[in-house]
Structures are given as structure tokens and as C-alpha cells.
Design an enzyme around this catalytic site. Sequence first.
Site, PDB file in Angstrom:
ATOM      1  N   SER A 116       7.317  -6.346  -3.135  1.00  0.00           N
ATOM      2  CA  SER A 116       6.297  -5.931  -2.168  1.00  0.00           C
ATOM      3  C   SER A 116       5.122  -6.884  -2.292  1.00  0.00           C
ATOM      4  CB  SER A 116       5.842  -4.508  -2.519  1.00  0.00           C
ATOM      5  OG  SER A 116       4.606  -4.195  -1.896  1.00  0.00           O
ATOM      6  N   TYR A 155       3.531   2.813  -8.038  1.00  0.00           N
ATOM      7  CA  TYR A 155       4.293   1.915  -7.158  1.00  0.00           C
ATOM      8  C   TYR A 155       3.955   0.449  -7.440  1.00  0.00           C
ATOM      9  CZ  TYR A 155       6.108  -0.045  -2.768  1.00  0.00           C
ATOM     10  OH  TYR A 155       6.794  -0.784  -1.830  1.00  0.00           O
TER      11      TYR A 155
HETATM   12  C1  BGC Z   1       4.516  -0.252   0.892  1.00  0.00           C
HETATM   13  C2  BGC Z   1       3.983   0.195   2.237  1.00  0.00           C
HETATM   14  C3  BGC Z   1       2.732  -0.594   2.601  1.00  0.00           C
HETATM   15  C4  BGC Z   1       2.940  -2.085   2.406  1.00  0.00           C
HETATM   16  C5  BGC Z   1       1.648  -2.886   2.622  1.00  0.00           C
HETATM   17  C6  BGC Z   1       4.703  -1.741   0.916  1.00  0.00           C
HETATM   18  O1  BGC Z   1       5.263  -2.182  -0.279  1.00  0.00           O
HETATM   19  O2  BGC Z   1       5.734   0.432   0.616  1.00  0.00           O
HETATM   20  O3  BGC Z   1       3.694   1.586   2.211  1.00  0.00           O
HETATM   21  O4  BGC Z   1       2.393  -0.336   3.959  1.00  0.00           O
HETATM   22  O5  BGC Z   1       3.443  -2.347   1.122  1.00  0.00           O
HETATM   23  O6  BGC Z   1       0.548  -2.332   1.954  1.00  0.00           O
END
Ligand code: BGC
Length: 269
Positions: free
Chosen positions: A154, A167
Site C-alpha cells: 500500500s 494496517y
Molecule cells: C487503504 C485504503 C486507502 C488507501 C489510500 C489503502 O491501502 O486500504 O483504505 O484509501 O490506502 O489511503
Amino acid sequence: MDTELKGQIAIITGASSGIGTGIAKSMAEAGATVIINHSSDKSTEAADAILKEITDAGGAGMVIKCDVSKEDEVIKMFADVVAAYGTVDILVNNAGLQQDAKFDEMTLAQWQKVIDVNLTGQFLCAREAIREFLRRGPRPEVSAATGKIICMSSVHELIPWAGHVNYASSKGAIKMLMQSLAQEYGDRQIRVNSICPGAIQTPINRPAWDTPQALNSLMQLIPYNRIGQPKDIGNLAVFLASDKSDYITGASIFIDGGMTVFESFADGG
Ligand code: BGC
């Protein structure tokens, strides 16, 4: 139909919705046989519908239910795929979730669930994939690489994220999992890379796009001024699994409409 992944077997975890579905469709279009993994009885119908869409379009594959955070289930999933198709060529370690909370209110269960699925799940699947790649050895008739692993990371392996510490921690750890594997198995021609999406329009981030106000505020973070689509990620995943990217390993590739150029600094700092 494109043929870049012809004859290759791809497991895509968490493929019953969102980015995983986008990747499964793109890889099937590119000629791969796709294993649509999903985690529970609740997602069986969705996974079956995606497989049907793929086979109706001339693609091939199967659905496998498996919770990627459970060692015995992951071992069985890989064994079932090898029994059905002979081997595995591509693993897309995509399954992931968010359980958001302010840090001082975050429960151990919320922390643990996210780490179990997002990090331990990627460990377990990568380990089985690498064991299979080593057992099988090269397959030059389908690919220059002996095996390919794509980790779903991410932008939050780079951008800190208040309210989402579990996360962001899981994604920061994926960077080191991915790079350490690329280092350990590069000499066996196993390529390992990460995709780092920004905001992609899927159920995981619905509150960020499902009202005009939310979407407008999201656009303040995205120089390219549109939300991403699963197909954007599917295109990149096909490239990273194909021989067109044969010299890429150990890389985190950001696909975020420019989110990581920190637009808020355009008029400040
Ligand atoms: C998350 C999303 C978020 C995006 C940008 C992703 O890894 O799961 O919820 O919108 O990152 O912030």
C-alpha cells in the site's frame, strides 16, 4: 485474449472482491489459469460468480476457500492446486483487511486480526509458493523466472496513517518481507515484488469515495485527480507476473495517481 501469461497457474488470494477480483480478471485475460481464493462461506457466492464471468469469457480456473492466516488451510490450498494443475507459477498475495481504531482505543484483537491476515497470511502463502517453486525448478516453456510472487502492499508502507496503525504496520512489514525474500531467492530465479496502491475504488475504502464530499476531499490527496480502479492494479499485476518485467525484483511499485508526491506540499512547506 492476450497471451502473456499463457500456460501459467496463478493463485490470487482475496480474489472475491476489490483489487483481487481485478487482478484475477486481468490475469485470466492474459491467459493464466486463475485460482480465486476467498476466506469464508460468506464470500463463496461472489467467488463463484467471478469464476463464471472468467470462464464465460474463455478463461480458466477454480475457486478455493482458505483463510490465509491458517497454516493448515494454506498448505492444503497449495496441495489442491498442485494436484489439479501440476504446479503454481504466480502467487498474488493480495488478501488483506482494515480494522480501524484510534490507537489508544485499539484492542489486541483488532491489532492481531490485521497482522494475522495482512502479514502472517502473506508469510504462509509465500512460503508454500517458494517451496513449490524450488521443488519444481525452472519451467522455461512458460517463463524466464522459476516463480513470481507479488505482494499487495500500500502507499501506507511509506505514508504513516493515524487511526490505522495496525494496517500501516502490516504494510511496512510487507516491504521487508518482500525485499528479504527477493534477496534470499534471487539466485533461484524467483522474483518477488510489491504493488503499493493508493486509493482504489473498492469496498475496503467505501467511506472515502461514496459521497461527493468524501470524494472531493480524497481528490485533495491525488494529483492525477481520479480514484484508481481494480483494472489499474490488474494491468500492473500482469506486467509484474510476465517476462516483460523479468529484470524487476525486490521493488515496491507505487500506483497511486501521485499520492506519494505529497500534493499538500504544493503550496506549503
Ligand atoms: C487503504 C485504503 C486507502 C488507501 C489510500 C489503502 O491501502 O486500504 O483504505 O484509501 O490506502 O489511503
